[in-house]
Design a protein around this motif. Structure first.
Motif, PDB file in Angstrom:
ATOM      1  N   ALA A 143      45.997  -0.718  23.399  1.00 55.22           N
ATOM      2  CA  ALA A 143      46.827   0.493  22.938  1.00 55.22           C
ATOM      3  C   ALA A 143      46.195   1.798  22.875  1.00 55.22           C
ATOM      4  CB  ALA A 143      47.192   0.245  21.492  1.00 55.22           C
ATOM      5  N   ARG A 144      46.754   2.803  23.295  1.00 52.74           N
ATOM      6  CA  ARG A 144      45.925   4.297  23.229  1.00 52.74           C
ATOM      7  C   ARG A 144      45.437   4.491  21.953  1.00 52.74           C
ATOM      8  NH1 ARG A 144      48.786   8.376  27.055  1.00 52.74           N
ATOM      9  NH2 ARG A 144      49.673   6.906  28.508  1.00 52.74           N
ATOM     10  N   ASP A 145      44.275   5.108  21.795  1.00 53.51           N
ATOM     11  CA  ASP A 145      43.794   5.449  20.363  1.00 53.51           C
ATOM     12  C   ASP A 145      44.504   6.672  19.861  1.00 53.51           C
ATOM     13  OD1 ASP A 145      41.463   3.883  21.199  1.00 53.51           O
ATOM     14  OD2 ASP A 145      40.115   5.593  21.600  1.00 53.51           O
ATOM     15  N   SER A 146      44.323   6.621  18.562  1.00 54.00           N
ATOM     16  CA  SER A 146      45.157   7.604  17.623  1.00 54.00           C
ATOM     17  C   SER A 146      44.431   8.273  16.874  1.00 54.00           C
ATOM     18  CB  SER A 146      46.040   6.515  16.898  1.00 54.00           C
ATOM     19  OG  SER A 146      45.406   5.664  15.997  1.00 54.00           O
ATOM     20  N   ASN A 147      44.889   9.472  16.375  1.00 58.22           N
ATOM     21  CA  ASN A 147      44.334  10.501  15.688  1.00 58.22           C
ATOM     22  C   ASN A 147      45.203  11.076  14.557  1.00 58.22           C
ATOM     23  OD1 ASN A 147      42.116  11.110  17.779  1.00 58.22           O
ATOM     24  ND2 ASN A 147      43.696  11.206  18.957  1.00 58.22           N
ATOM     25  N   ALA A 148      44.522  11.404  13.449  1.00 56.25           N
ATOM     26  CA  ALA A 148      45.283  11.967  12.392  1.00 56.25           C
ATOM     27  C   ALA A 148      44.330  13.133  11.937  1.00 56.25           C
ATOM     28  CB  ALA A 148      45.692  10.991  11.506  1.00 56.25           C
ATOM     29  N   ALA A 149      45.181  14.361  11.574  1.00 54.17           N
ATOM     30  CA  ALA A 149      44.528  15.392  10.966  1.00 54.17           C
ATOM     31  C   ALA A 149      45.454  15.616   9.649  1.00 54.17           C
ATOM     32  CB  ALA A 149      44.766  16.820  11.724  1.00 54.17           C
ATOM     33  N   LEU A 150      44.551  15.572   8.528  1.00 52.42           N
ATOM     34  CA  LEU A 150      45.414  15.448   6.919  1.00 52.42           C
ATOM     35  C   LEU A 150      44.867  16.466   6.017  1.00 52.42           C
ATOM     36  CD1 LEU A 150      44.855  11.602   6.704  1.00 52.42           C
ATOM     37  CD2 LEU A 150      46.749  12.448   7.647  1.00 52.42           C
ATOM     38  N   VAL A 151      45.990  16.887   5.433  1.00 52.02           N
ATOM     39  CA  VAL A 151      45.391  17.700   4.335  1.00 52.02           C
ATOM     40  C   VAL A 151      45.996  17.132   2.829  1.00 52.02           C
ATOM     41  CG1 VAL A 151      45.398  19.703   5.453  1.00 52.02           C
ATOM     42  CG2 VAL A 151      47.425  19.072   4.312  1.00 52.02           C
ATOM     43  N   GLY A 152      45.184  16.953   1.801  1.00 47.65           N
ATOM     44  CA  GLY A 152      45.962  16.353   0.624  1.00 47.65           C
ATOM     45  C   GLY A 152      45.569  17.052  -0.586  1.00 47.65           C
ATOM     46  N   VAL A 153      46.146  16.467  -1.875  1.00 46.57           N
ATOM     47  CA  VAL A 153      45.973  17.016  -3.168  1.00 46.57           C
ATOM     48  C   VAL A 153      45.692  15.717  -3.755  1.00 46.57           C
ATOM     49  CG1 VAL A 153      46.997  19.140  -2.992  1.00 46.57           C
ATOM     50  CG2 VAL A 153      48.476  17.208  -3.668  1.00 46.57           C
ATOM     51  N   GLY A 154      44.810  15.656  -5.059  1.00 50.93           N
ATOM     52  CA  GLY A 154      44.678  14.476  -5.687  1.00 50.93           C
ATOM     53  C   GLY A 154      44.046  14.886  -6.991  1.00 50.93           C
ATOM     54  N   MET A 155      43.736  13.763  -7.704  1.00 49.42           N
ATOM     55  CA  MET A 155      43.231  13.794  -9.047  1.00 49.42           C
ATOM     56  C   MET A 155      42.060  12.875  -9.399  1.00 49.42           C
ATOM     57  SD  MET A 155      46.141  12.388 -11.450  1.00 49.42           S
ATOM     58  CE  MET A 155      45.249  12.332 -12.915  1.00 49.42           C
ATOM     59  N   ARG A 156      41.114  13.027 -10.219  1.00 45.35           N
ATOM     60  CA  ARG A 156      40.091  11.861 -10.509  1.00 45.35           C
ATOM     61  C   ARG A 156      40.529  11.673 -12.017  1.00 45.35           C
ATOM     62  NH1 ARG A 156      36.573  11.071  -7.273  1.00 45.35           N
ATOM     63  NH2 ARG A 156      35.966  12.948  -5.467  1.00 45.35           N
ATOM     64  N   PHE A 157      40.450  10.139 -12.308  1.00 45.55           N
ATOM     65  CA  PHE A 157      40.501   9.719 -13.583  1.00 45.55           C
ATOM     66  C   PHE A 157      39.360   8.729 -13.916  1.00 45.55           C
ATOM     67  CE2 PHE A 157      43.203   7.714 -10.110  1.00 45.55           C
ATOM     68  CZ  PHE A 157      43.095   6.316 -10.586  1.00 45.55           C
TER      69      PHE A 157
END
Length: 157
Positions: A143-157
């Motif tokens: 299968a063709r290789d895949s890529n992802a460019a991501l932005v996110g928000v999160g929290m620590r607990f």
């Protein structure tokens, strides 16, 4: 294997509030939601959305290691969600910024494969953070290789 990983993640989610005492210093349990663009080499870009549950541990100096489990869904596809188990290794570049490399394995609907990438995480105080991340997956079964460019928000607990 997936059942074991989900059981570990659930245990971490339940135990983390009891472990959280005082300042996290950017370490410990974390959860984020993210979105971005995904594409296969030579194909059009598609939107993606997902979530990550992980844990980071300081290893001395400004370095840290982490382990995470994530789930992602390409928005324009009928495919079900894909899962990733990932290790992170990084450095706290400033008191509020982490720079890290990552490596792991992606599995689920579609081709499975090893992935590598890098990211930057910026602390918004003791509990909240934002991140920008890139991943490249070396898909199996021709299968063709895949890529992802991501932005996110999160929290620590």
């Amino acid at each position: 294997m997936r059942l074991v990983l989900f059981s570990l993640a659930a245990s971490l989610a339940v135990a983390a509030p009891a472990m959280a005492q005082g300042e996290t210093n950017g370490m410990g349990a974390r959860f984020d939601v993210h979105t971005g663009a995904a594409w296969n080499d030579g194909r059009s870009i598609q939107g993606t959305v997902g979530a990550t549950l992980g844990y980071d541990i300081a290893t001395g100096g400004n370095t840290f290691v982490g382990l995470e489990e994530s789930v992602d869904k390409v928005l324009t596809s009928q495919d079900k969600a894909r899962f990733s188990t990932t290790a992170r290794l990084g450095v706290k570049a400033t008191p509020n910024d982490k720079v890290y490399g990552l490596a792991g394995y992606t599995y689920g609907t579609g081709p499975n494969g090893a992935h590598i990438g890098a990211g930057v995480e910026h602390s918004l105080g003791q509990q909240y953070f934002t991140k920008v991340e890139y991943r490249h997956t070396f898909n199996e079964d021709n299968a063709r290789d895949s890529n992802a460019a991501l932005v996110g928000v999160g929290m620590r607990f």
